[in-house]
Design an enzyme around this catalytic site. Structure first.
Site, PDB file in Angstrom:
ATOM      1  N   GLY A   1       0.857  -1.185   0.000  1.00 14.41           N
ATOM      2  CA  GLY A   1       0.000   0.000   0.000  1.00 14.41           C
ATOM      3  C   GLY A   1       0.892   1.233   0.000  1.00 14.41           C
ATOM      4  O   GLY A   1       1.074   1.927  -0.993  1.00 14.41           O
ATOM      5  N   ARG A   2       1.549   1.442   1.143  1.00 15.48           N
ATOM      6  CA  ARG A   2       2.379   2.629   1.352  1.00 15.48           C
ATOM      7  C   ARG A   2       3.444   2.798   0.272  1.00 15.48           C
ATOM      8  O   ARG A   2       3.688   3.900  -0.199  1.00 15.48           O
ATOM      9  CB  ARG A   2       3.060   2.494   2.716  1.00 15.48           C
ATOM     10  CG  ARG A   2       3.757   3.728   3.200  1.00 15.48           C
ATOM     11  CD  ARG A   2       4.556   3.443   4.477  1.00 15.48           C
ATOM     12  NE  ARG A   2       3.869   2.636   5.439  1.00 15.48           N
ATOM     13  CZ  ARG A   2       3.234   3.102   6.522  1.00 15.48           C
ATOM     14  NH1 ARG A   2       3.230   4.392   6.769  1.00 15.48           N
ATOM     15  NH2 ARG A   2       2.632   2.280   7.355  1.00 15.48           N
TER      16      ARG A   2
ATOM     17  N   CYS B   1      -9.276  21.430  18.476  1.00 11.17           N
ATOM     18  CA  CYS B   1      -9.179  21.764  19.900  1.00 11.17           C
ATOM     19  C   CYS B   1      -8.590  20.631  20.724  1.00 11.17           C
ATOM     20  O   CYS B   1      -9.278  20.011  21.545  1.00 11.17           O
ATOM     21  CB  CYS B   1     -10.564  22.130  20.426  1.00 11.17           C
ATOM     22  SG  CYS B   1     -11.255  23.471  19.480  1.00 11.17           S
TER      23      CYS B   1
ATOM     24  N   TYR C   1      -2.312   6.510   3.856  1.00 12.67           N
ATOM     25  CA  TYR C   1      -2.885   6.655   5.192  1.00 12.67           C
ATOM     26  C   TYR C   1      -3.007   8.127   5.601  1.00 12.67           C
ATOM     27  O   TYR C   1      -2.866   8.468   6.767  1.00 12.67           O
ATOM     28  CB  TYR C   1      -2.059   5.845   6.221  1.00 12.67           C
ATOM     29  CG  TYR C   1      -1.862   4.409   5.808  1.00 12.67           C
ATOM     30  CD1 TYR C   1      -2.939   3.527   5.810  1.00 12.67           C
ATOM     31  CD2 TYR C   1      -0.626   3.934   5.365  1.00 12.67           C
ATOM     32  CE1 TYR C   1      -2.781   2.204   5.395  1.00 12.67           C
ATOM     33  CE2 TYR C   1      -0.452   2.622   4.959  1.00 12.67           C
ATOM     34  CZ  TYR C   1      -1.529   1.759   4.972  1.00 12.67           C
ATOM     35  OH  TYR C   1      -1.376   0.466   4.561  1.00 12.67           O
TER      36      TYR C   1
HETATM   37  N1  LLP Z   1      -1.913  -6.351   3.773  1.00 12.24           N
HETATM   38  C1  LLP Z   1      -2.492  -6.379   4.996  1.00 12.24           C
HETATM   39  C2  LLP Z   1      -3.147  -7.607   5.448  1.00 12.24           C
HETATM   40  C3  LLP Z   1      -2.456  -5.235   5.816  1.00 12.24           C
HETATM   41  O1  LLP Z   1      -3.016  -5.268   7.020  1.00 12.24           O
HETATM   42  C4  LLP Z   1      -1.809  -4.053   5.349  1.00 12.24           C
HETATM   43  C5  LLP Z   1      -1.768  -2.836   6.156  1.00 12.24           C
HETATM   44  C6  LLP Z   1      -1.238  -4.080   4.064  1.00 12.24           C
HETATM   45  C7  LLP Z   1      -1.304  -5.252   3.297  1.00 12.24           C
HETATM   46  C8  LLP Z   1      -0.549  -2.884   3.468  1.00 12.24           C
HETATM   47  O2  LLP Z   1       0.565  -2.517   4.218  1.00 12.24           O
HETATM   48  P1  LLP Z   1       1.577  -1.420   3.638  1.00 12.24           P
HETATM   49  O3  LLP Z   1       2.231  -2.015   2.424  1.00 12.24           O
HETATM   50  O4  LLP Z   1       0.822  -0.194   3.326  1.00 12.24           O
HETATM   51  O5  LLP Z   1       2.551  -1.205   4.747  1.00 12.24           O
HETATM   52  N2  LLP Z   1      -2.245   3.482   9.275  1.00 12.24           N
HETATM   53  C9  LLP Z   1      -0.900   3.014   9.421  1.00 12.24           C
HETATM   54  C10 LLP Z   1      -0.628   1.792   8.583  1.00 12.24           C
HETATM   55  C11 LLP Z   1      -1.566   0.636   8.865  1.00 12.24           C
HETATM   56  C12 LLP Z   1      -1.311  -0.573   8.004  1.00 12.24           C
HETATM   57  C13 LLP Z   1      -2.388  -1.582   8.169  1.00 12.24           C
HETATM   58  N3  LLP Z   1      -2.263  -2.751   7.343  1.00 12.24           N
HETATM   59  C14 LLP Z   1       0.050   4.166   9.101  1.00 12.24           C
HETATM   60  O6  LLP Z   1      -0.420   5.265   8.818  1.00 12.24           O
HETATM   61  O7  LLP Z   1       1.255   3.993   9.163  1.00 12.24           O
END
Ligand code: LLP
Length: 442
Positions: free
Chosen positions: A302-303, A370, A399
């Site tokens: 994702g990120r 606030c 995110y």
């Molecule tokens: N697959 C699963 C099963 C996941 O739970 C997640 C993310 C991903 C893939 C994607 O992960 P990435 O490649 O984006 O790291 N809100 C947090 C991040 C939460 C991630 C949750 N799961 C932040 O802002 O850092």
């Protein structure tokens, strides 16, 4: 530490590949002046670079070319339909965690046959919707969920393609809120329990065992935990292939990006610190474990794909001093970008007009909400900042908007997408009417 001379494009850390740069004293995204976008669409504004997203996608795709793979973009990172469409057209699949995300993917023209449905708490309605839409797979996190899927598939008289999410019990060395692959987390099924559960699923009349899945956490900046997790799960994957003819192994997402100093001090400075994972290093670490497995490999980044492709543009409303502190109050708050308040995350913040001096001083950059937790940066060394200035909060493509809220009855910000020299609105700013549109008793 590597010598710069040896660096090839795919070895450069992920975040170098973004299209935000100063030109003629102003910050640009691709060929678009950020100041122009802010004038046109107002602030706060999330603005994304299509070229950066596609560049990241293609780099990862190329690095894995020798194995059969599918990049299933984790929709939770940024679910705007225009971005889903961009990735769908590039050939991506999608990793979804709710009926709402599946709805968005379908609306953007995504192929349900390339969607995996993850998450520990799928409701029966969501499961039914996903099965009817013929998603590629439901990733199951508990025995209770497996039983529920069997019931729903039975009632609908359809077959349910299923993978079990395995918790490989490795330490991802990331923020505790986004670490998921150790046995202390709520996620997945232990390696010890997996054979029994697969055997049970194989007995169920409406379940098709299609794969095995894992995900150890997010913002992971070393290759070793990924390789370790894969090493732990591949013996099971081999066994499952032999016994039940599963076709895929999903190795999850979690690839970390660079959040610090990608603009202010230039690429070279932080590259020289040599502390980041590159796509090539990631591929080099995982490919030996995956080659020869004879399974299709799914990835769920994702990120990595969208994080460095987005900025949040915000305008300074007021400067203020109190006690020993200086504050710049800006028009974006924790409701627009919650990561600093929630995780203590660092986001680089740079002025859209390139500073003409090297002078820096400490200031807190705070929002209008606030709460004292409403900050974008604390004690940040910044060039001189004045009321009316435009600032870009970097690396907020993942995110950022998806975690935004209406707290304080603030309006969700607008989103825009840059493609070359074009910038277009991909989500209009909310209005006050939008705030109350679901309310029924007034
Ligand atoms: N697959 C699963 C099963 C996941 O739970 C997640 C993310 C991903 C893939 C994607 O992960 P990435 O490649 O984006 O790291 N809100 C947090 C991040 C939460 C991630 C949750 N799961 C932040 O802002 O850092």
């Amino acid at each position: 530490m590597r010598s710069r001379l040896r660096v090839t494009a795919d070895e450069v850390p992920f975040s170098v590949m973004h299209s935000f740069h100063y030109r003629d004293g102003e910050l640009f995204c691709e060929e678009v002046r950020l100041a122009q976008a802010a004038e046109e669409f107002g602030t706060p504004l999330y603005l994304y670079s299509a070229a950066t997203i596609l560049d990241h996608y293609h780099r990862l795709d190329r690095a894995l070319h020798e194995i059969d793979h599918l990049i299933s973009y984790a929709v939770k990172a940024n679910s705007n339909g225009a971005i889903l469409k961009l990735l769908s057209n590039a050939g991506a699949g999608f990793d979804i965690v709710s009926g709402g995300e599946l709805f968005r993917v379908l609306r953007a023209g995504g192929d349900p046959g390339r969607c995996t449905f993850a998450g520990v708490g799928k409701t029966p309605e969501e499961m039914g919707y996903a099965l009817e839409q013929r998603v590629y797979c439901l990733n199951v996190e508990s025995e209770g969920e497996l039983e529920r899927i069997e019931e729903i598939a039975d009632a609908k008289n359809i077959r349910a393609p299923v993978a079990l999410r395995i918790n490989p019990d490795v330490q991802a060395h990331t923020h505790e809120y986004v670490s998921t692959g150790s046995e202390e987390n709520k996620f997945g099924i232990t390696l010890a329990d997996a054979p029994r559960l697969y055997a049970r699923a194989a007995q169920m009349r409406h379940i098709d065992l299609r794969g095995v899945q894992m995900h150890i956490g997010s913002q992971i900046t070393a290759a070793a935990p990924f390789a370790e997790a894969i090493r732990k799960v591949t013996p099971l994957a081999r066994e499952l292939k032999e016994k039940y003819g599963i076709e895929f192994l999903s190795i999850g997402g979690g690839l970390g990006i660079v959040y610090e100093r990608s603009i202010a001090s230039g690429e070279r400075a932080w590259w020289a610190e040599g502390h980041q994972l590159s796509i090539q290093e990631y591929a080099d670490a995982i490919l030996p474990e995956l080659r020869g497995l004879g399974l299709r490999i799914l990835l769920e980044p994702g990120r990595l794909l969208v994080g460095n492709a987005g900025v949040l543009l915000t305008r300074v409303l007021y400067l203020k001093e109190s006690g020993r502190k200086r504050f710049a109050v800006v028009d974006a708050g924790m409701n627009d970008l919650i990561r600093p308040a929630l995780y203590g995350s660092y986001h680089e913040i740079v002025p859209v007009e390139q500073p003409s001096t090297e002078q820096r001083s400490e200031i807190d950059i705070v929002g209008p909400v606030c709460e004292s937790g409403d900050f974008l940066a604390r004690d940040r060394e910044m060039p001189p900042v004045a009321a009316g200035d435009l600032l870009a909060v970097m690396s907020t493509g993942a995110y950022g908007f998806t975690m935004a809220s209406n707290y304080n009855s603030r309006l969700l910000p607008a989103e825009a997408l840059v493609d070359g020299n074009c910038v277009r609105l991909i989500r209009r700013r909310q209005t006050w009417q939008d705030l109350v549109c679901g309310e029924t008793d007034c």
